[in-house]
Enzyme design. Structure first.
Site, PDB file in Angstrom:
ATOM      1  N   TYR A  32       0.990  -1.086   0.038  1.00 58.48           N
ATOM      2  CA  TYR A  32       0.022  -0.260  -0.049  1.00 58.48           C
ATOM      3  C   TYR A  32       1.034   1.303  -0.048  1.00 58.48           C
ATOM      4  O   TYR A  32       2.155   1.264   0.226  1.00 58.48           O
ATOM      5  CB  TYR A  32      -1.009   0.118   1.238  1.00 58.48           C
ATOM      6  N   LYS A 149       6.493  -1.860   2.112  1.00 54.83           N
ATOM      7  CA  LYS A 149       5.365  -1.271   2.700  1.00 54.83           C
ATOM      8  C   LYS A 149       4.052  -2.316   2.467  1.00 54.83           C
ATOM      9  O   LYS A 149       3.101  -1.963   2.022  1.00 54.83           O
ATOM     10  CB  LYS A 149       4.953   0.138   2.161  1.00 54.83           C
ATOM     11  N   GLU A 181      11.849   2.593  14.473  1.00 58.09           N
ATOM     12  CA  GLU A 181      10.809   3.761  13.846  1.00 58.09           C
ATOM     13  C   GLU A 181       9.824   3.563  14.893  1.00 58.09           C
ATOM     14  O   GLU A 181       9.703   2.669  15.945  1.00 58.09           O
ATOM     15  CB  GLU A 181      10.539   3.466  12.613  1.00 58.09           C
TER      16      GLU A 181
HETATM   17  N1  PDD Z   1       2.907   5.009   7.419  1.00 57.45           N
HETATM   18  N2  PDD Z   1       7.492   3.868   9.088  1.00 57.45           N
HETATM   19  C1  PDD Z   1       6.453   3.072   8.891  1.00 57.45           C
HETATM   20  C2  PDD Z   1       6.249   1.721   9.711  1.00 57.45           C
HETATM   21  C3  PDD Z   1       5.198   3.610   8.228  1.00 57.45           C
HETATM   22  O1  PDD Z   1       4.203   2.767   8.033  1.00 57.45           O
HETATM   23  C4  PDD Z   1       5.485   4.969   7.931  1.00 57.45           C
HETATM   24  C5  PDD Z   1       4.207   5.478   6.915  1.00 57.45           C
HETATM   25  C6  PDD Z   1       6.396   5.867   7.702  1.00 57.45           C
HETATM   26  C7  PDD Z   1       6.580   6.919   7.193  1.00 57.45           C
HETATM   27  O2  PDD Z   1       6.552   6.985   5.842  1.00 57.45           O
HETATM   28  P1  PDD Z   1       6.074   8.361   5.035  1.00 57.45           P
HETATM   29  O3  PDD Z   1       6.790   9.382   5.504  1.00 57.45           O
HETATM   30  O4  PDD Z   1       6.619   7.769   3.652  1.00 57.45           O
HETATM   31  O5  PDD Z   1       4.719   8.178   5.286  1.00 57.45           O
HETATM   32  C8  PDD Z   1       7.545   4.955   8.343  1.00 57.45           C
HETATM   33  C9  PDD Z   1       1.497   5.281   6.661  1.00 57.45           C
HETATM   34  C10 PDD Z   1       1.268   6.602   6.567  1.00 57.45           C
HETATM   35  C11 PDD Z   1       0.495   4.345   7.139  1.00 57.45           C
HETATM   36  O6  PDD Z   1       0.758   3.287   7.574  1.00 57.45           O
HETATM   37  O7  PDD Z   1      -0.745   5.469   7.432  1.00 57.45           O
END
Ligand code: PDD
Length: 291
Positions: A32, A149, A181
């Site tokens: 996703y 992802k 993270e």
């Molecule tokens: N999450 N790390 C994880 C585990 C994440 O799921 C996300 C983003 C990020 C940050 O990535 P970015 O800056 O590209 O959004 C880091 C999304 C927003 C979610 O699951 O809703």
């Protein structure tokens, strides 16, 4: 009425029919992507679609899934009246497709299932931001490819629920003494005036917001190093913050009940947040692409 994207078409959400044989449902066999939109302008869309394509490639999900999706994101915002909203995001997901249950890829191959929606999001107000976020530390029990992802988010779901159960805002995922993270955001610490964040490898998601923040830090002359953050580092940090599409740049002021630094959002977090908001609100297309 919510308009969504499903397998090539925009349609009312109520008309979407997903098979119980979909491999997303049976195996979480898919990826996703979430892209933010500020006043109808998608921020970092190219980088988000690149990451989506890389994830599909890593899982060997084939098909023409990313080519037309830039236009789809814009049409989703428009169709849902979100093109002049302050805050929104577009969610895209692709699964390997529909086939009777069996672990290996279906033979002959099937067409991926692609779904997307757009939704309003209320970014944290200045007042809420100033209070900062509180976090708990939880073990990182994810698989060894956190860089993909994947829609298999159970460890992230359990981590965020642990935060909710503890009455705080987020969870920090720790493995082998390293804070990798957040449950859905990247983690930064400020140590002796320098930014520290985990390097992009298979242990974390390469966040697009993380990349923007590193670019902004460089522009502001804030030193930054990409190396693992130990639990000791976290204890000693002057500032800690999260970055993510739905998180923006968010200060963490308390971890496991102990204050971070002064217990208030710090100056570097504040400067980077302002830089990010400026980028997000800017009328110009972003020249910065994360990744
Ligand atoms: N999450 N790390 C994880 C585990 C994440 O799921 C996300 C983003 C990020 C940050 O990535 P970015 O800056 O590209 O959004 C880091 C999304 C927003 C979610 O699951 O809703």
């Amino acid at each position: 009425m919510e308009t969504v994207y499903f397998n090539g078409e925009l349609m009312p959400k109520s008309e979407v029919r997903i098979s119980p044989d979909d491999r997303g449902f049976l195996f979480a066999d898919g990826v996703y992507e979430v892209t933010p939109a500020y006043q109808g302008r998608l921020l970092g869309l190219e980088a988000h679609l690149d990451r989506f394509a890389r994830g599909l490639g890593a899982l060997r999900i084939e098909g023409d899934t990313t080519a037309a999706l830039a236009g789809v994101c814009e049409r989703l915002l428009e169709a849902n009246g979100l093109d002049d909203e302050d805050g929104a995001y577009v969610y895209l997901q692709a699964t390997r497709g529909v086939a009777p249950r069996g672990h290996a890829f279906p033979v002959p191959s099937v067409t991926p299932t692609v779904y997307g929606f757009a939704r309003r999001i209320a970014w944290w107000s200045a007042e809420r931001w100033e209070r900062g976020a509180r976090a708990v530390v939880v073990p990182d029990v994810r698989w060894a490819r956190a860089d993909i992802k994947s829609i298999a988010l159970l460890p992230n779901v359990l981590a965020q629920q642990a935060a909710v159960d503890a009455g705080v805002d987020d969870a920090i995922l720790v493995r082998d003494g390293i804070a990798r993270e957040g449950s859905h955001a990247n983690l930064f610490a400020v140590l002796q005036g320098a930014l520290v964040t985990h390097p992009c490898n298979h242990e974390i998601l390469a966040g697009i917001t993380r990349a923007f923040v590193l670019d902004i830090a460089r522009d502001l002359g804030i030193p930054a190093v990409e190396r693992p953050i130990s639990l000791q580092d976290l204890d000693a940090a002057e500032e800690v913050f999260l970055t993510g599409t739905t998180t923006e740049v968010r200060p963490i002021v308390e971890i496991d009940g102990r204050p971070v630094g002064s217990g208030r959002p710090g100056p570097l977090t504040h400067a980077l947040y302002l830089g990010y908001r400026q980028l997000a609100q800017s009328a110009l297309p972003p020249t910065l692409v994360g990744g």
